[in-house]
Design a protein around this motif. Structure first.
Motif, PDB file in Angstrom:
ATOM      1  N   PRO A  19       1.055  -1.304   0.028  1.00  0.00           N
ATOM      2  CA  PRO A  19       0.059   0.055  -0.196  1.00  0.00           C
ATOM      3  C   PRO A  19       0.760   1.355  -0.151  1.00  0.00           C
ATOM      4  N   ILE A  20       0.402   2.330  -0.608  1.00  0.00           N
ATOM      5  CA  ILE A  20       1.067   3.564  -0.637  1.00  0.00           C
ATOM      6  C   ILE A  20       0.089   4.663  -0.661  1.00  0.00           C
ATOM      7  N   ASP A  21       0.414   5.571  -0.002  1.00  0.00           N
ATOM      8  CA  ASP A  21      -0.430   6.907   0.060  1.00  0.00           C
ATOM      9  C   ASP A  21       0.177   7.972  -0.427  1.00  0.00           C
ATOM     10  N   LEU A  22      -0.478   8.704  -1.425  1.00  0.00           N
ATOM     11  CA  LEU A  22       0.064  10.048  -1.993  1.00  0.00           C
ATOM     12  C   LEU A  22      -1.097  11.033  -2.350  1.00  0.00           C
ATOM     13  N   ASN A  23      -0.496  12.167  -2.517  1.00  0.00           N
ATOM     14  CA  ASN A  23      -1.517  13.130  -3.072  1.00  0.00           C
ATOM     15  C   ASN A  23      -1.746  13.400  -4.727  1.00  0.00           C
ATOM     16  N   VAL A  24      -2.834  13.647  -4.999  1.00  0.00           N
ATOM     17  CA  VAL A  24      -2.900  13.714  -6.479  1.00  0.00           C
ATOM     18  C   VAL A  24      -3.441  14.782  -6.791  1.00  0.00           C
ATOM     19  N   ILE A  25      -3.392  15.569  -8.082  1.00  0.00           N
ATOM     20  CA  ILE A  25      -3.913  16.917  -8.306  1.00  0.00           C
ATOM     21  C   ILE A  25      -5.433  16.827  -8.620  1.00  0.00           C
ATOM     22  N   GLU A  26      -6.239  17.643  -8.028  1.00  0.00           N
ATOM     23  CA  GLU A  26      -7.742  17.783  -8.520  1.00  0.00           C
ATOM     24  C   GLU A  26      -7.885  18.274  -9.843  1.00  0.00           C
ATOM     25  N   GLU A  27      -8.847  17.942 -10.449  1.00  0.00           N
ATOM     26  CA  GLU A  27      -9.035  18.503 -11.774  1.00  0.00           C
ATOM     27  C   GLU A  27     -10.518  18.832 -12.093  1.00  0.00           C
ATOM     28  N   ARG A  28     -10.865  20.245 -12.451  1.00  0.00           N
ATOM     29  CA  ARG A  28     -12.342  20.442 -12.620  1.00  0.00           C
ATOM     30  C   ARG A  28     -12.584  21.282 -13.657  1.00  0.00           C
ATOM     31  N   PRO A  29     -13.854  21.374 -14.237  1.00  0.00           N
ATOM     32  CA  PRO A  29     -14.102  22.297 -15.285  1.00  0.00           C
ATOM     33  C   PRO A  29     -14.579  23.416 -14.771  1.00  0.00           C
ATOM     34  N   LEU A  30     -13.973  24.582 -15.822  1.00  0.00           N
ATOM     35  CA  LEU A  30     -14.623  25.907 -15.544  1.00  0.00           C
ATOM     36  C   LEU A  30     -14.995  26.378 -17.010  1.00  0.00           C
ATOM     37  N   THR A  31     -16.056  27.027 -16.755  1.00  0.00           N
ATOM     38  CA  THR A  31     -16.785  27.696 -17.860  1.00  0.00           C
ATOM     39  C   THR A  31     -16.781  28.967 -17.599  1.00  0.00           C
ATOM     40  N   ILE A  32     -16.355  29.630 -18.922  1.00  0.00           N
ATOM     41  CA  ILE A  32     -15.792  31.002 -19.018  1.00  0.00           C
ATOM     42  C   ILE A  32     -16.908  31.722 -20.066  1.00  0.00           C
ATOM     43  N   TYR A  33     -17.496  32.618 -19.313  1.00  0.00           N
ATOM     44  CA  TYR A  33     -18.477  33.630 -20.297  1.00  0.00           C
ATOM     45  C   TYR A  33     -18.003  34.956 -20.630  1.00  0.00           C
ATOM     46  N   LEU A  34     -18.214  35.425 -21.424  1.00  0.00           N
ATOM     47  CA  LEU A  34     -17.765  36.822 -21.940  1.00  0.00           C
ATOM     48  C   LEU A  34     -19.203  37.742 -22.011  1.00  0.00           C
ATOM     49  N   ASN A  35     -19.637  38.355 -21.085  1.00  0.00           N
ATOM     50  CA  ASN A  35     -20.695  38.910 -21.257  1.00  0.00           C
ATOM     51  C   ASN A  35     -21.898  37.753 -20.978  1.00  0.00           C
ATOM     52  N   ALA A  36     -22.690  37.825 -21.937  1.00  0.00           N
ATOM     53  CA  ALA A  36     -23.795  36.719 -22.086  1.00  0.00           C
ATOM     54  C   ALA A  36     -23.453  35.455 -22.808  1.00  0.00           C
ATOM     55  N   GLN A  37     -21.999  35.592 -23.334  1.00  0.00           N
ATOM     56  CA  GLN A  37     -21.823  34.259 -24.581  1.00  0.00           C
ATOM     57  C   GLN A  37     -20.885  33.426 -23.726  1.00  0.00           C
ATOM     58  N   ILE A  39     -17.872  31.034 -23.948  1.00  0.00           N
ATOM     59  CA  ILE A  39     -16.876  30.888 -24.887  1.00  0.00           C
ATOM     60  C   ILE A  39     -16.228  29.604 -24.699  1.00  0.00           C
ATOM     61  N   VAL A  40     -15.917  29.233 -23.462  1.00  0.00           N
ATOM     62  CA  VAL A  40     -15.141  27.714 -23.562  1.00  0.00           C
ATOM     63  C   VAL A  40     -15.397  27.037 -21.987  1.00  0.00           C
ATOM     64  N   THR A  41     -15.319  25.953 -21.977  1.00  0.00           N
ATOM     65  CA  THR A  41     -14.990  25.076 -20.704  1.00  0.00           C
ATOM     66  C   THR A  41     -13.706  24.580 -20.626  1.00  0.00           C
ATOM     67  N   ALA A  42     -12.759  24.967 -19.678  1.00  0.00           N
ATOM     68  CA  ALA A  42     -11.524  24.659 -19.689  1.00  0.00           C
ATOM     69  C   ALA A  42     -11.259  23.633 -18.492  1.00  0.00           C
ATOM     70  N   MET A  43     -10.276  22.458 -18.481  1.00  0.00           N
ATOM     71  CA  MET A  43     -10.079  21.675 -17.322  1.00  0.00           C
ATOM     72  C   MET A  43      -9.003  22.367 -16.711  1.00  0.00           C
ATOM     73  N   THR A  44      -9.065  22.359 -15.334  1.00  0.00           N
ATOM     74  CA  THR A  44      -8.253  23.382 -14.657  1.00  0.00           C
ATOM     75  C   THR A  44      -7.995  22.691 -13.189  1.00  0.00           C
ATOM     76  N   ILE A  45      -7.176  23.079 -12.355  1.00  0.00           N
ATOM     77  CA  ILE A  45      -7.073  22.715 -11.033  1.00  0.00           C
ATOM     78  C   ILE A  45      -8.008  23.780 -10.113  1.00  0.00           C
ATOM     79  N   GLY A  46      -8.293  24.677 -10.638  1.00  0.00           N
ATOM     80  CA  GLY A  46      -9.512  25.350  -9.721  1.00  0.00           C
ATOM     81  C   GLY A  46      -9.010  26.471  -9.080  1.00  0.00           C
ATOM     82  N   ASP A  47      -7.718  26.836  -8.954  1.00  0.00           N
ATOM     83  CA  ASP A  47      -7.146  27.950  -8.514  1.00  0.00           C
ATOM     84  C   ASP A  47      -7.200  29.309  -9.323  1.00  0.00           C
ATOM     85  N   TYR A  48      -7.279  30.471  -8.792  1.00  0.00           N
ATOM     86  CA  TYR A  48      -7.392  31.755  -9.486  1.00  0.00           C
ATOM     87  C   TYR A  48      -8.259  31.557 -11.023  1.00  0.00           C
ATOM     88  N   PRO A  49      -9.528  31.457 -10.837  1.00  0.00           N
ATOM     89  CA  PRO A  49     -10.390  31.213 -11.675  1.00  0.00           C
ATOM     90  C   PRO A  49     -10.700  32.708 -12.502  1.00  0.00           C
TER      91      PRO A  49
END
Length: 278
Positions: A19-37, A39-49
């Motif tokens: 058995p081995i314990d370790l830390n792994v990076i979290e990964e989550r989607p972030l959807t970016i809008y410009l005004n009402a549109q 634009i893209v959904t990026a996969m990111t670690i979630g800091d400084y969105p």
């Protein structure tokens, strides 16, 4: 750099079945809008969105110098950032032209990014090799998510021999966009800056650095031919394979001031064979 909530503890087994314990990076989607549109959904670690959203839109040419940003709103429950401007923005045609890049975590750029380079003129800022050696040593010793969990890229904005801000993400394109967003928010000028990245010097990395107005791009890793070609086109100083006393400059050599004796720099041992990807 913040780290809370960016990794998760998991349990596995090693090569001996133990058995081995370790830390792994979290990964989550972030959807970016410009005004009402949307634009893209990026996969990111979630800091400084907010920085990521601002930098992505700026590097894609969707936020311009003439635009006035009236708000940047992040909803943590929905994983959405909305960037608002005081003018109407419509990018339907631009959104139809997407290019999947060679970046880890699959980057996305929009097809007319190259057109934005036609008017780019980077300052011929000199670069001292003593600063490059000092930066590499400082950055390699900086505590990071990469050192604690791996599976991540880092990008550092530097001035002279001083690292100014360090961003990390699962894709180097995201880390660069966070730097761009920070510069936009803090109104930091690019003319005398160096961008250091742990990732490969691809066409996307060169394009984004040039669009940010930064005259020098450096990395521990290697180059792609198109990245080198674009660097020559825009007058970018491009330095790669920075390890110990060694580096290779494939664009902008005339702007290098070789004020440090490489023989006086501690070198890294050369690997006997290529084991995996840098």
């Amino acid at each position: 750099m913040q780290s809370e909530g960016l990794t998760r503890a998991v349990t596995g087994t090693d090569q001996h079945g133990q058995p081995i314990d370790l830390n792994v990076i979290e990964e989550r989607p972030l959807t970016i809008y410009l005004n009402a549109q949307e634009i893209v959904t990026a996969m990111t670690i979630g800091d400084y969105p907010e920085y990521l959203a601002l930098g992505f839109l700026r590097n894609q040419g969707m936020l311009r110098d003439a635009d006035t940003i009236t708000g940047v709103d992040y909803d943590a429950e929905l994983d959405v950032v909305v960037v608002r401007t005081d003018n109407k923005t419509i990018f339907e045609d631009k959104l139809k032209k997407k290019t999947r890049t060679s970046g880890c975590a699959v980057g996305t750029v929009f097809g007319d990014m190259m057109e934005g380079l036609e008017n780019v003129t980077l300052p011929a800022t000199p670069v001292k090799t003593s600063d490059l050696y000092t930066l590499a040593a400082k950055i390699n010793r900086t505590p990071s998510l990469y050192l604690s969990a791996g599976a991540i890229h880092g990008t550092v904005l530097c001035q002279g021999d001083r690292p100014l801000v360090y961003m990390e993400d699962v894709g180097r394109h995201n880390a660069v966009d966070k730097i761009a967003g920070w510069m936009l928010s803090e109104q930091v000028k690019p003319d005398d800056k160096i961008l250091y990245t742990t990732g490969r010097l691809t066409s996307e990395m060169v394009i984004k650095t040039a669009l940010m107005g930064i005259p020098t791009l450096a990395s521990r890793s290697g180059f792609t031919a198109w990245g080198v070609e674009i660097a020559h086109q825009v007058g970018l100083t491009l330095i790669g394979r920075m390890k110990g006393q060694r580096f290779v400059c494939l664009s902008g050599d005339a702007r290098l001031t070789r004020d440090a004796d490489p023989d006086q720099i501690a070198d890294e041992p050369k690997k006997s064979g290529r084991k995996g990807r840098p």
